[in-house]
Design an enzyme around this catalytic site. Sequence first.
Site, PDB file in Angstrom:
ATOM      1  N   ASP A 157     -20.272  18.601   4.606  1.00  0.00           N
ATOM      2  CA  ASP A 157     -19.772  17.680   3.592  1.00  0.00           C
ATOM      3  C   ASP A 157     -18.257  17.766   3.481  1.00  0.00           C
ATOM      4  O   ASP A 157     -17.711  18.782   3.050  1.00  0.00           O
ATOM      5  CB  ASP A 157     -20.428  18.005   2.250  1.00  0.00           C
ATOM      6  CG  ASP A 157     -20.011  17.044   1.147  1.00  0.00           C
ATOM      7  OD1 ASP A 157     -19.570  15.920   1.456  1.00  0.00           O
ATOM      8  OD2 ASP A 157     -20.131  17.412  -0.036  1.00  0.00           O
TER       9      ASP A 157
ATOM     10  N   ASP B 115     -15.732  10.209   2.838  1.00  0.00           N
ATOM     11  CA  ASP B 115     -16.677  11.253   2.439  1.00  0.00           C
ATOM     12  C   ASP B 115     -17.936  11.215   3.284  1.00  0.00           C
ATOM     13  O   ASP B 115     -18.767  10.325   3.135  1.00  0.00           O
ATOM     14  CB  ASP B 115     -17.021  11.050   0.956  1.00  0.00           C
ATOM     15  CG  ASP B 115     -18.008  12.078   0.437  1.00  0.00           C
ATOM     16  OD1 ASP B 115     -18.153  13.129   1.082  1.00  0.00           O
ATOM     17  OD2 ASP B 115     -18.626  11.819  -0.609  1.00  0.00           O
TER      18      ASP B 115
END
Length: 513
Positions: free
Chosen positions: A89, A291
């Site tokens: 992430d 992201d």
Amino acid sequence: MLRYTAAALLSFYTLGVILTASHVGATPEASSKVFGMDFHKLVPRNTPLTNRLRRRQKTVTADITNGQIAYIINVTVGTPPQPFSLQLDTGSSDLWVPGAQSDACGQDPTFCQQYGAYDQAQSSTFQPVGQPGDFTISYQDNSGVQGDYFNDTLSIGKTEIKNMTMAVAQLASRPFGIMGIGYIAGESVAGPQSPNTTYPNVISQLQDQGYINTLAYSLWLNDLNSNTGSILFGGIDSDKFKGSLVVLPVQSSSSSSYTDFTVGLSSVSFTDASGKTAFSQENLAVPVILDSGTTITYVPDSILNPILSGVGAVNSAQLGGPVVPCSLGASPSTLNFGFGGNGGPIIQVPMNEMVIPIYDNNGAQPMLHGNTICSFGLDSGGNGPYLFGDTFLRSAYVVYDLTSNQIGIAETNFNATSSNLIAISDSNIPSATATATGAAVTQTFTGHPQQTLAATRNGGSQATGGLPSATFNLGHKNSAFTPGPPRLEAMTVVTGLVCLVSLFFGGSMLFMQ
């Protein structure tokens, strides 16, 4: 940051993820301090996990799985090693693993056996850090994780990071652990109340322990159907993008700190099947966050609504979000996102990257008034934050440079079969030819966004009859394309609610407590 749809989550549980080893080639220039990992396709859940990684001279290659809702890396923690599958992430900064005694493992012991649960009593290198309960993260869907910090050995194949600070979750509403690779200032312990309590996270430890030269990595997700893709810590692969990289400055928050990868979106347009511009907004200054922990792309309503109407999308509470005829994926049209103002990079996203198949529990694609229905990879971000997730990132090659607070970006070279790895040795991103600074923005979002279905799904046409007619020229006249074969990444959806449940499972704008 993590944002999933319920449909995507069910796809993960149904199919599972697995790693299979693949070698990333290296040129002599890249044989020093480049830490590389490959993405691979889903395979059945009951296949044994592997955790292989190859290292040649200071170039390390490993494997990561494209799990539809998450990009997964296999690691081990402790001595002897305990295996884990973790989500990679870019939007968060902590590494945490489920605890063997956690509530999540108590509720689903089979899942923890498959994807990992940490037992500190079984590791001779375990060292506690801080006080019990110091680790706390809350996510955008009001879920969260609470647990304890500890130090132990983190291994990715033969690469060992000793005394790595991590967290073990005792209370967790997330289905698997996370490896956050964002800014240290984004760690859960950071914040106004504790500015000096940060610690070296994974990317910092890779530099500190000599695996990479600088705090930088590059991400190539490849296309939706691909079984290959890669992340390179400390380097770039010039064969994986078209043209030259253009540098964008990372935009700071309102407190002048860097906590996420915000860049300035300066234009959005839609090119129709004839090559003409059917929609365009210029001179924008929208802060967007790149992201990998978000599955789709969230934009302001002023951008979203004309696009949904143009492609003939249906968006209502009944259907749970934007859906389109699957035939849209065959259109030669593109969504085009510009960054940094005049002269800045423009990333073209083809429709087959925005149209995501969904299936019911019987493996059938849902129908609406004679049309096979797919999910659309663009949605409303409400009042922010605006997250550019995987439906955008697959079309871009992105270099995240945390040392110089800059992003290098270029159009991806889909399905490239060769590699040319180049280490990043200083503040300059290799193969970057220009810097675009014409869209300065400030990330003003703070705290915990309270989004409701109505607030986040308010664009496009309502499902009062059949699918509405598209107003853009998508390459056909009042007739659907013949849908191609189903994609392997198709989402599984719960039956009922017209078999189209896409309420949020989760999402993370992470905030510190």
